[in-house]
Every structure is written in C-alpha cells, then in structure tokens.
Design a protein around this motif. Structure first.
Motif, PDB file in Angstrom:
ATOM      1  N   HIS A 285       0.836  -1.205   0.000  1.00 28.73           N
ATOM      2  CA  HIS A 285       0.000   0.000   0.000  1.00 28.73           C
ATOM      3  C   HIS A 285       0.872   1.257   0.000  1.00 28.73           C
ATOM      4  CE1 HIS A 285      -3.334  -2.624   1.864  1.00 28.73           C
ATOM      5  NE2 HIS A 285      -3.709  -2.312   0.627  1.00 28.73           N
ATOM      6  N   ALA A 286       1.939   1.211   0.783  1.00 26.01           N
ATOM      7  CA  ALA A 286       2.829   2.370   0.880  1.00 26.01           C
ATOM      8  C   ALA A 286       3.476   2.684  -0.464  1.00 26.01           C
ATOM      9  CB  ALA A 286       3.903   2.108   1.934  1.00 26.01           C
ATOM     10  N   LEU A 287       3.910   1.647  -1.186  1.00 24.79           N
ATOM     11  CA  LEU A 287       4.568   1.865  -2.474  1.00 24.79           C
ATOM     12  C   LEU A 287       3.613   2.509  -3.472  1.00 24.79           C
ATOM     13  CD1 LEU A 287       7.122   1.515  -4.153  1.00 24.79           C
ATOM     14  CD2 LEU A 287       6.315  -0.776  -4.792  1.00 24.79           C
ATOM     15  N   THR A 288       2.378   2.044  -3.488  1.00 27.24           N
ATOM     16  CA  THR A 288       1.385   2.634  -4.390  1.00 27.24           C
ATOM     17  C   THR A 288       1.127   4.089  -4.033  1.00 27.24           C
ATOM     18  OG1 THR A 288       0.321   0.481  -4.726  1.00 27.24           O
ATOM     19  CG2 THR A 288      -0.976   2.454  -5.238  1.00 27.24           C
ATOM     20  N   TYR A 289       0.962   4.351  -2.747  1.00 20.54           N
ATOM     21  CA  TYR A 289       0.686   5.708  -2.273  1.00 20.54           C
ATOM     22  C   TYR A 289       1.825   6.662  -2.669  1.00 20.54           C
ATOM     23  CZ  TYR A 289       0.115   9.544   1.096  1.00 20.54           C
ATOM     24  OH  TYR A 289      -0.011  10.784   1.683  1.00 20.54           O
ATOM     25  N   LEU A 290       3.054   6.274  -2.402  1.00 19.72           N
ATOM     26  CA  LEU A 290       4.203   7.150  -2.642  1.00 19.72           C
ATOM     27  C   LEU A 290       4.481   7.331  -4.135  1.00 19.72           C
ATOM     28  CD1 LEU A 290       6.545   5.748   0.153  1.00 19.72           C
ATOM     29  CD2 LEU A 290       5.389   7.971   0.158  1.00 19.72           C
ATOM     30  N   THR A 291       4.360   6.240  -4.888  1.00 17.55           N
ATOM     31  CA  THR A 291       4.628   6.315  -6.327  1.00 17.55           C
ATOM     32  C   THR A 291       3.638   7.239  -7.022  1.00 17.55           C
ATOM     33  OG1 THR A 291       5.554   4.076  -6.332  1.00 17.55           O
ATOM     34  CG2 THR A 291       4.843   4.976  -8.447  1.00 17.55           C
ATOM     35  N   ASP A 292       2.375   7.108  -6.679  1.00 17.49           N
ATOM     36  CA  ASP A 292       1.347   7.935  -7.316  1.00 17.49           C
ATOM     37  C   ASP A 292       1.569   9.422  -7.048  1.00 17.49           C
ATOM     38  OD1 ASP A 292       0.171   5.667  -8.277  1.00 17.49           O
ATOM     39  OD2 ASP A 292      -1.459   5.611  -6.791  1.00 17.49           O
ATOM     40  N   ARG A 293       2.079   9.750  -5.882  1.00 19.71           N
ATOM     41  CA  ARG A 293       2.179  11.152  -5.488  1.00 19.71           C
ATOM     42  C   ARG A 293       3.525  11.808  -5.794  1.00 19.71           C
ATOM     43  NH1 ARG A 293      -1.499   8.668  -2.792  1.00 19.71           N
ATOM     44  NH2 ARG A 293      -3.332   9.734  -1.902  1.00 19.71           N
ATOM     45  N   PHE A 294       4.610  11.032  -5.786  1.00 16.86           N
ATOM     46  CA  PHE A 294       5.924  11.685  -5.804  1.00 16.86           C
ATOM     47  C   PHE A 294       6.896  11.208  -6.885  1.00 16.86           C
ATOM     48  CE2 PHE A 294       4.448  11.666  -1.305  1.00 16.86           C
ATOM     49  CZ  PHE A 294       4.228  13.034  -1.185  1.00 16.86           C
ATOM     50  N   LEU A 295       6.557  10.148  -7.616  1.00 15.65           N
ATOM     51  CA  LEU A 295       7.513   9.636  -8.597  1.00 15.65           C
ATOM     52  C   LEU A 295       7.779  10.653  -9.706  1.00 15.65           C
ATOM     53  CD1 LEU A 295       9.326   7.356  -9.515  1.00 15.65           C
ATOM     54  CD2 LEU A 295       7.385   6.391 -10.779  1.00 15.65           C
ATOM     55  N   THR A 296       6.743  11.341 -10.162  1.00 12.23           N
ATOM     56  CA  THR A 296       6.931  12.343 -11.212  1.00 12.23           C
ATOM     57  C   THR A 296       7.888  13.438 -10.755  1.00 12.23           C
ATOM     58  OG1 THR A 296       4.716  11.936 -12.098  1.00 12.23           O
ATOM     59  CG2 THR A 296       5.772  14.010 -12.697  1.00 12.23           C
ATOM     60  N   GLN A 297       7.761  13.844  -9.503  1.00 17.81           N
ATOM     61  CA  GLN A 297       8.651  14.868  -8.954  1.00 17.81           C
ATOM     62  C   GLN A 297      10.089  14.362  -8.889  1.00 17.81           C
ATOM     63  OE1 GLN A 297       7.494  16.431  -5.071  1.00 17.81           O
ATOM     64  NE2 GLN A 297       9.660  16.732  -4.549  1.00 17.81           N
ATOM     65  N   ILE A 298      10.261  13.109  -8.472  1.00 16.12           N
ATOM     66  CA  ILE A 298      11.604  12.524  -8.397  1.00 16.12           C
ATOM     67  C   ILE A 298      12.254  12.523  -9.778  1.00 16.12           C
ATOM     68  CG2 ILE A 298      12.899  10.394  -7.983  1.00 16.12           C
ATOM     69  CD1 ILE A 298      12.071  11.647  -5.414  1.00 16.12           C
ATOM     70  N   LYS A 299      11.510  12.130 -10.791  1.00 21.01           N
ATOM     71  CA  LYS A 299      12.045  12.085 -12.155  1.00 21.01           C
ATOM     72  C   LYS A 299      12.402  13.490 -12.649  1.00 21.01           C
ATOM     73  CE  LYS A 299      11.529   7.620 -12.882  1.00 21.01           C
ATOM     74  NZ  LYS A 299      12.713   6.720 -13.016  1.00 21.01           N
ATOM     75  N   ALA A 300      11.570  14.462 -12.320  1.00 22.56           N
ATOM     76  CA  ALA A 300      11.849  15.840 -12.743  1.00 22.56           C
ATOM     77  C   ALA A 300      13.118  16.369 -12.077  1.00 22.56           C
ATOM     78  CB  ALA A 300      10.655  16.732 -12.409  1.00 22.56           C
ATOM     79  N   ASP A 301      13.296  16.047 -10.795  1.00 20.81           N
ATOM     80  CA  ASP A 301      14.512  16.475 -10.089  1.00 20.81           C
ATOM     81  C   ASP A 301      15.752  15.827 -10.703  1.00 20.81           C
ATOM     82  OD1 ASP A 301      12.956  17.987  -8.412  1.00 20.81           O
ATOM     83  OD2 ASP A 301      12.990  16.554  -6.744  1.00 20.81           O
ATOM     84  N   GLN A 302      15.643  14.562 -11.065  1.00 18.49           N
ATOM     85  CA  GLN A 302      16.765  13.877 -11.710  1.00 18.49           C
ATOM     86  C   GLN A 302      17.131  14.562 -13.025  1.00 18.49           C
ATOM     87  OE1 GLN A 302      14.910   9.936 -11.763  1.00 18.49           O
ATOM     88  NE2 GLN A 302      16.573   9.145 -10.496  1.00 18.49           N
ATOM     89  N   GLN A 303      16.122  14.932 -13.793  1.00 18.40           N
ATOM     90  CA  GLN A 303      16.372  15.585 -15.076  1.00 18.40           C
ATOM     91  C   GLN A 303      17.046  16.938 -14.880  1.00 18.40           C
ATOM     92  OE1 GLN A 303      15.851  14.371 -18.263  1.00 18.40           O
ATOM     93  NE2 GLN A 303      16.998  16.212 -18.828  1.00 18.40           N
ATOM     94  N   THR A 304      16.611  17.681 -13.873  1.00 19.36           N
ATOM     95  CA  THR A 304      17.224  18.982 -13.584  1.00 19.36           C
ATOM     96  C   THR A 304      18.701  18.822 -13.250  1.00 19.36           C
ATOM     97  OG1 THR A 304      15.139  19.917 -12.781  1.00 19.36           O
ATOM     98  CG2 THR A 304      17.171  20.983 -12.053  1.00 19.36           C
ATOM     99  N   ILE A 305      19.014  17.834 -12.431  1.00 25.64           N
ATOM    100  CA  ILE A 305      20.402  17.607 -12.019  1.00 25.64           C
ATOM    101  C   ILE A 305      21.257  17.193 -13.213  1.00 25.64           C
ATOM    102  CG2 ILE A 305      21.883  16.107 -10.624  1.00 25.64           C
ATOM    103  CD1 ILE A 305      19.573  16.076  -8.545  1.00 25.64           C
ATOM    104  N   GLN A 306      20.737  16.315 -14.047  1.00 31.90           N
ATOM    105  CA  GLN A 306      21.492  15.876 -15.220  1.00 31.90           C
ATOM    106  C   GLN A 306      21.702  17.016 -16.208  1.00 31.90           C
ATOM    107  OE1 GLN A 306      18.971  12.583 -16.381  1.00 31.90           O
ATOM    108  NE2 GLN A 306      20.350  11.079 -15.468  1.00 31.90           N
ATOM    109  N   THR A 307      20.717  17.885 -16.319  1.00 33.27           N
ATOM    110  CA  THR A 307      20.845  19.027 -17.218  1.00 33.27           C
ATOM    111  C   THR A 307      21.999  19.931 -16.804  1.00 33.27           C
ATOM    112  OG1 THR A 307      18.480  18.992 -17.740  1.00 33.27           O
ATOM    113  CG2 THR A 307      19.649  21.054 -18.138  1.00 33.27           C
ATOM    114  N   LEU A 308      22.275  19.985 -15.515  1.00 31.13           N
ATOM    115  CA  LEU A 308      23.391  20.788 -15.013  1.00 31.13           C
ATOM    116  C   LEU A 308      24.746  20.148 -15.313  1.00 31.13           C
ATOM    117  CD1 LEU A 308      21.875  21.746 -11.548  1.00 31.13           C
ATOM    118  CD2 LEU A 308      22.357  23.334 -13.427  1.00 31.13           C
ATOM    119  N   GLY A 309      24.729  18.912 -15.801  1.00 28.81           N
ATOM    120  CA  GLY A 309      25.979  18.217 -16.082  1.00 28.81           C
ATOM    121  C   GLY A 309      26.464  17.365 -14.931  1.00 28.81           C
TER     122      GLY A 309
END
Length: 336
Positions: A285-309
């Motif tokens: 239940h916890a994995l479903t709850y967290l993935t639905d709410r925050f995975l998109t944000q995690i991916k966006a943060d990763q992209q921002t960091i990679q864009t910086l090199g």
C-alpha cells in the motif's frame, strides 16, 4: 731522467713555437678551447624551457578533430535513443556543441583532450544535456583513466573535475530542499544518493559540523530503483513537513540499502509507525501511495540535475566552492 716524447705534427710545431711567446698565443688558445665540445655528465638531465609534467595542461601542437568528435557522438546517441524515441533519428553533428576543451600532456608523443559537450536534442520538450569526455586528437577514441604506473595517480582526473565543475550561480533558485538552518556562517548544497557509500560519509561529516552551517539544502539524485524508493519517502516527508531531518538521518545512517522496494519501505514503517496513517498498513500500500504522489517529482529532479551536467554523487557546493566526491580535507578547507 724523464724522457719527453714529442708527438706534435712536425709541420704544425714550428708555428706553435713562433706564436707561443707572444700575446697572440693566448687569444689562439682561447679560441681553440671555445670551439671544443663541452662534456656533460651522462646523468645530467636535459631541461626544456617549456618542460611539462604528465597530466599538466599546456599549449600543444596537437589539434583536436572536432568534426570527427561531433560525428561520433551524434552517431552514438542516435543509435542509443532512436528505438525509444524516433525523433532522435534526426540527431546530427549540428546538435553537438563543444563548450570547452583542454589539451592534457601525457608524454612527448601523446596529448589527449578533456572535452565538455552540450547536447541539444531535436526534441522540443527535452533540456540540453552536458557530458565530459577524454578523447584522443582524432576525436574517434574515448579514453578512460590514464594512470601513472609508478604512483597509480589518474593523470586526467583533475582536468575532468575542472571541466565538470558547476557554477553555483547556474543552480535554480529552488534547487534542493532546505533541511537545516543553524548558527554557522556556511551555506551547503548537497547532491546525493542515499545508498552511495561516499554520500553516507559526507552525511556523517555534515552532522559533525552542523554548528558551522547556516543553511543546508539537499537534492536527492537516486542512481538506482532502490534509492529511488528512499527518495519517495523523503519527498513525502518534505510534503508533510514532518520529521524531515529524522527521516533523512535514518536514511543515511541506519537504513539497509536493500534492492527490494518493499523491504526498504518496511524498514521505514518499523522505525516510524506513524507513517502508516497515510501510507496504509502494508509496504505494498505504501509503495502505491508514494509512487502515485511523488515519482513524477523525483524524475523531474533527476532531469534537472542531469541538465546541469551532474551525473554522479556526491557533489557539494560549499559557499561558492564546487567539490565533486567526498573529500574531508577539501570540505574542511572550504569551511574554515
């Protein structure tokens, strides 16, 4: 009685006798001595005005074939991504830009180039990417670490670190999450993977020096699915503004870096039972709850960091100083 054997050339000897008694003889012998070769001991090193040690940067006669480098990078990226996104079929040399290049002297016959590249994908919704490579002068061979055999030191690492350095002014104003304010004078921004051993050492250093820190911001850059799960938990803590420092500290000091997301969540739920009020009573239940709410944000943060090199962890911004990897000596020098 000593016998002197005359070995002089009979034709030259009268001439020498005639001039030896006059001042001209002195000039004659000076000229002769000046023309003789000057013996140099065999072990005397030959010095050059521009003597350069291996691994140092310097002007070089070697010329990087930039066209070949761009063509190779374009082909490599196109081949790797066109199956996932057919828009990359149009990726060409025109999308590869050389931001900076530094020749590195390795030996009298070898000069390599550290190169920072900016990749502009032919995709409107994608940000530029930065990569740093070490290549030969033909631009067709990528070279890994070049080590001095006697010392084991990497002759190109300092230059690569210099190329990968990110200016703190390039960071977005909201980069990272504020997790601590204290009485010290120093500002720290950390890019970190919670399962990276060097990141964990960096966290230990930070905790020991909290009295030296004014603000501490943390940007999580998970490099594996398991670390991504831990990132979801910390994103939830930021969102709820509850137990943020405690959960981060548990993540970096106690949490067993399992590869099973459910096992990771079970550890959090055992340590912080109150989390089940929002997550549900099981790790599933916890994995479903967290993935639905925050995975998109995690991916966006990763992209921002990679864009910086930034492609590895940890990275520290200590005031205006960029430090790649955890190095206690460098951290202490940046926080006097």
């Amino acid at each position: 009685m000593m016998t002197h054997t005359n070995i002089e050339n009979p034709e030259i000897s009268p001439i020498l006798h005639r001039i030896s008694g006059c001042p001209a003889a002195i000039i004659f012998w000076i000229l002769i001595l000046c023309l003789l070769p000057n013996p140099v001991p065999a072990d005397t090193p030959t010095l050059k005005p521009d003597n350069i040690q291996p691994g140092q940067t310097a002007a070089s006669s070697a010329v990087l074939d930039e066209a070949a480098l761009k063509a190779g990078i374009a082909h490599r990226l196109r081949t790797a991504r066109e199956d996932r996104d057919d828009r990359f079929q149009h990726f060409s040399s025109a999308h590869v830009h050389i931001e900076k290049k530094i020749p590195v002297h390795i030996s009298d016959t070898l000069t390599v180039f550290a190169v920072k590249l900016r990749l502009m994908p032919p995709v409107s919704d994608a940000s530029p990417e930065f990569i740093t490579l070490v290549v030969d002068d033909t631009g067709t061979l990528q070279i890994g670490g070049i080590q001095d055999l006697a010392t084991g030191s990497n002759l190109v690492q300092d230059v690569v670190d210099q190329m990968q350095a990110v200016d703190i002014s390039d960071l977005p104003s909201d980069f990272g999450k504020l997790i601590y304010t204290g009485p010290g004078p120093h500002t720290l921004i950390v890019v970190s993977d919670p399962f990276c051993p060097h990141c964990r050492k960096g966290w230990e250093f930070i905790k020991l020096n909290l009295d030296q820190i004014h603000t501490l911001r943390l940007a999580h850059f998970p490099l594996s699915p398991a670390a991504e799960t831990a990132g979801l938990v910390m994103a939830d803590a930021y969102h709820r503004k509850s137990m943020v420092f405690e959960i981060i500290d548990f993540t970096y000091t106690v949490l067993d870096p399992s590869q099973d997301p459910l096992e990771i969540l079970a550890q959090y739920m055992d340590e912080f039972p109150e989390l089940t009020q929002n997550w549900g009573i099981t790790p599933e239940h916890a994995l479903t709850y967290l993935t639905d709410r925050f995975l998109t944000q995690i991916k966006a943060d990763q992209q921002t960091i990679q864009t910086l090199g930034i492609h590895s962890t940890p990275v520290f911004f200590v005031n205006q100083t960029f430090i790649k990897g955890f190095n206690a000596r460098k951290m202490e020098a940046a926080m006097p």
